[in-house]
Design a protein around this motif. Sequence first.
Motif, PDB file in Angstrom:
ATOM      1  N   ALA A 104     101.226  45.161  65.295  1.00  0.00           N
ATOM      2  CA  ALA A 104     101.669  43.823  65.663  1.00  0.00           C
ATOM      3  C   ALA A 104     100.446  42.923  65.828  1.00  0.00           C
ATOM      4  CB  ALA A 104     102.462  43.880  66.969  1.00  0.00           C
ATOM      5  N   PRO A 105     100.621  41.619  65.718  1.00  0.00           N
ATOM      6  CA  PRO A 105      99.491  40.698  65.857  1.00  0.00           C
ATOM      7  C   PRO A 105      98.758  40.894  67.173  1.00  0.00           C
ATOM      8  CG  PRO A 105     101.403  39.555  65.018  1.00  0.00           C
ATOM      9  CD  PRO A 105     101.874  40.923  65.392  1.00  0.00           C
ATOM     10  N   GLY A 106      97.451  41.031  67.089  1.00  0.00           N
ATOM     11  CA  GLY A 106      96.649  41.173  68.290  1.00  0.00           C
ATOM     12  C   GLY A 106      96.684  42.542  68.926  1.00  0.00           C
ATOM     13  N   LYS A 107      97.351  43.477  68.285  1.00  0.00           N
ATOM     14  CA  LYS A 107      97.453  44.827  68.839  1.00  0.00           C
ATOM     15  C   LYS A 107      96.892  45.850  67.869  1.00  0.00           C
ATOM     16  CE  LYS A 107     101.464  43.979  71.792  1.00  0.00           C
ATOM     17  NZ  LYS A 107     102.815  44.474  72.192  1.00  0.00           N
ATOM     18  N   GLU A 108      96.602  47.019  68.393  1.00  0.00           N
ATOM     19  CA  GLU A 108      96.113  48.097  67.551  1.00  0.00           C
ATOM     20  C   GLU A 108      97.279  48.731  66.799  1.00  0.00           C
ATOM     21  OE1 GLU A 108      92.229  49.542  70.158  1.00  0.00           O
ATOM     22  OE2 GLU A 108      93.945  50.863  69.904  1.00  0.00           O
ATOM     23  N   ARG A 109      96.946  49.359  65.708  1.00  0.00           N
ATOM     24  CA  ARG A 109      97.971  50.047  64.941  1.00  0.00           C
ATOM     25  C   ARG A 109      98.467  51.246  65.739  1.00  0.00           C
ATOM     26  NH1 ARG A 109      96.710  50.712  58.716  1.00  0.00           N
ATOM     27  NH2 ARG A 109      94.989  51.994  59.488  1.00  0.00           N
ATOM     28  N   GLU A 110      99.766  51.464  65.703  1.00  0.00           N
ATOM     29  CA  GLU A 110     100.344  52.548  66.501  1.00  0.00           C
ATOM     30  C   GLU A 110     101.288  53.394  65.666  1.00  0.00           C
ATOM     31  OE1 GLU A 110     102.713  50.986  69.703  1.00  0.00           O
ATOM     32  OE2 GLU A 110     104.156  50.047  68.372  1.00  0.00           O
ATOM     33  N   PHE A 111     101.410  54.615  66.068  1.00  0.00           N
ATOM     34  CA  PHE A 111     102.284  55.566  65.404  1.00  0.00           C
ATOM     35  C   PHE A 111     103.742  55.205  65.614  1.00  0.00           C
ATOM     36  CE2 PHE A 111     104.033  59.446  63.938  1.00  0.00           C
ATOM     37  CZ  PHE A 111     104.956  59.894  64.886  1.00  0.00           C
ATOM     38  N   VAL A 112     104.548  55.389  64.567  1.00  0.00           N
ATOM     39  CA  VAL A 112     105.980  55.135  64.650  1.00  0.00           C
ATOM     40  C   VAL A 112     106.776  56.424  64.409  1.00  0.00           C
ATOM     41  CG1 VAL A 112     107.937  53.884  63.673  1.00  0.00           C
ATOM     42  CG2 VAL A 112     105.722  52.750  63.911  1.00  0.00           C
ATOM     43  N   ALA A 113     106.534  57.049  63.263  1.00  0.00           N
ATOM     44  CA  ALA A 113     107.302  58.248  62.919  1.00  0.00           C
ATOM     45  C   ALA A 113     106.547  59.048  61.867  1.00  0.00           C
ATOM     46  CB  ALA A 113     108.685  57.869  62.389  1.00  0.00           C
ATOM     47  N   ALA A 114     106.861  60.334  61.798  1.00  0.00           N
ATOM     48  CA  ALA A 114     106.242  61.197  60.795  1.00  0.00           C
ATOM     49  C   ALA A 114     107.236  62.254  60.351  1.00  0.00           C
ATOM     50  CB  ALA A 114     104.980  61.856  61.348  1.00  0.00           C
ATOM     51  N   ILE A 115     107.023  62.731  59.145  1.00  0.00           N
ATOM     52  CA  ILE A 115     107.860  63.810  58.624  1.00  0.00           C
ATOM     53  C   ILE A 115     106.958  64.822  57.935  1.00  0.00           C
ATOM     54  CG2 ILE A 115     108.352  62.524  56.485  1.00  0.00           C
ATOM     55  CD1 ILE A 115     111.190  63.849  56.599  1.00  0.00           C
ATOM     56  N   ALA A 116     107.125  66.075  58.297  1.00  0.00           N
ATOM     57  CA  ALA A 116     106.266  67.123  57.773  1.00  0.00           C
ATOM     58  C   ALA A 116     106.689  67.523  56.362  1.00  0.00           C
ATOM     59  CB  ALA A 116     106.308  68.332  58.693  1.00  0.00           C
ATOM     60  N   TRP A 117     105.719  68.087  55.626  1.00  0.00           N
ATOM     61  CA  TRP A 117     106.034  68.513  54.270  1.00  0.00           C
ATOM     62  C   TRP A 117     106.929  69.739  54.273  1.00  0.00           C
ATOM     63  CZ3 TRP A 117     104.883  73.137  51.721  1.00  0.00           C
ATOM     64  CH2 TRP A 117     104.133  74.053  52.479  1.00  0.00           C
ATOM     65  N   SER A 118     106.735  70.593  55.294  1.00  0.00           N
ATOM     66  CA  SER A 118     107.482  71.841  55.366  1.00  0.00           C
ATOM     67  C   SER A 118     108.691  71.691  56.285  1.00  0.00           C
ATOM     68  CB  SER A 118     106.576  72.951  55.881  1.00  0.00           C
ATOM     69  OG  SER A 118     107.300  74.149  56.049  1.00  0.00           O
ATOM     70  N   LEU A 119     109.838  71.977  55.779  1.00  0.00           N
ATOM     71  CA  LEU A 119     111.093  71.943  56.542  1.00  0.00           C
ATOM     72  C   LEU A 119     111.504  70.538  56.962  1.00  0.00           C
ATOM     73  CD1 LEU A 119     110.622  75.071  58.852  1.00  0.00           C
ATOM     74  CD2 LEU A 119     111.708  74.945  56.604  1.00  0.00           C
ATOM     75  N   GLY A 120     110.702  69.541  56.613  1.00  0.00           N
ATOM     76  CA  GLY A 120     111.072  68.171  56.932  1.00  0.00           C
ATOM     77  C   GLY A 120     111.154  67.862  58.401  1.00  0.00           C
ATOM     78  N   ARG A 121     110.365  68.526  59.216  1.00  0.00           N
ATOM     79  CA  ARG A 121     110.367  68.244  60.651  1.00  0.00           C
ATOM     80  C   ARG A 121     109.982  66.793  60.865  1.00  0.00           C
ATOM     81  NH1 ARG A 121     107.040  73.474  63.038  1.00  0.00           N
ATOM     82  NH2 ARG A 121     108.359  75.086  62.125  1.00  0.00           N
ATOM     83  N   THR A 122     110.657  66.165  61.827  1.00  0.00           N
ATOM     84  CA  THR A 122     110.399  64.760  62.099  1.00  0.00           C
ATOM     85  C   THR A 122     109.888  64.550  63.523  1.00  0.00           C
ATOM     86  OG1 THR A 122     112.714  64.453  62.736  1.00  0.00           O
ATOM     87  CG2 THR A 122     112.127  63.985  60.441  1.00  0.00           C
ATOM     88  N   TYR A 123     109.111  63.494  63.668  1.00  0.00           N
ATOM     89  CA  TYR A 123     108.498  63.169  64.944  1.00  0.00           C
ATOM     90  C   TYR A 123     108.564  61.657  65.125  1.00  0.00           C
ATOM     91  CZ  TYR A 123     106.537  67.770  63.935  1.00  0.00           C
ATOM     92  OH  TYR A 123     106.386  69.090  63.602  1.00  0.00           O
ATOM     93  N   TYR A 124     108.770  61.215  66.370  1.00  0.00           N
ATOM     94  CA  TYR A 124     108.918  59.795  66.634  1.00  0.00           C
ATOM     95  C   TYR A 124     108.155  59.376  67.872  1.00  0.00           C
ATOM     96  CZ  TYR A 124     112.855  60.223  63.418  1.00  0.00           C
ATOM     97  OH  TYR A 124     113.628  60.457  62.312  1.00  0.00           O
ATOM     98  N   ALA A 125     107.709  58.140  67.855  1.00  0.00           N
ATOM     99  CA  ALA A 125     107.179  57.536  69.069  1.00  0.00           C
ATOM    100  C   ALA A 125     108.328  57.327  70.039  1.00  0.00           C
ATOM    101  CB  ALA A 125     106.500  56.210  68.739  1.00  0.00           C
ATOM    102  N   ASP A 126     108.047  57.416  71.311  1.00  0.00           N
ATOM    103  CA  ASP A 126     109.100  57.251  72.321  1.00  0.00           C
ATOM    104  C   ASP A 126     109.782  55.896  72.192  1.00  0.00           C
ATOM    105  OD1 ASP A 126     107.338  59.035  74.965  1.00  0.00           O
ATOM    106  OD2 ASP A 126     108.620  59.763  73.343  1.00  0.00           O
TER     107      ASP A 126
END
Length: 130
Positions: free
Chosen positions: A40-62
Amino acid sequence: QVQLVESGGGSVQAGGSLSLSCAGSLRTFSTYNMGWFRQAPGKEREFVAAIAWSLGRTYYADSVKGRFTISRDNAKNTVTLEMNSLKPEDPAVYFCAADQDRRVAFYSGRYSKESEYDFWGQGTQGTVSS
């Protein structure tokens, strides 16, 4: 040259939905861990979501858990971020990223670190109007 191209950004009203897509030129797309970050403007880049190559495990920011969904289509070399119930704090430039190393540490938290990813897209703007 590896390329990641995001698309689907736009403007929606608060409470609405937006779908972002990332297309990769990676020959072995299915072997890459993929992530979405935002800035966002004036802010640092932050993690949102990820998906692993194996088994498609997903991860999200709170902050997006329960509202955003990451998925991948290896046959089409794409990763998608479905964003629902958008809030005024969600507007940002959204970046797609790819991790080629597939280290075990990815699953224990490295998925949220910018330094884990080797390739980045140029970003696509998502805007939420009240």
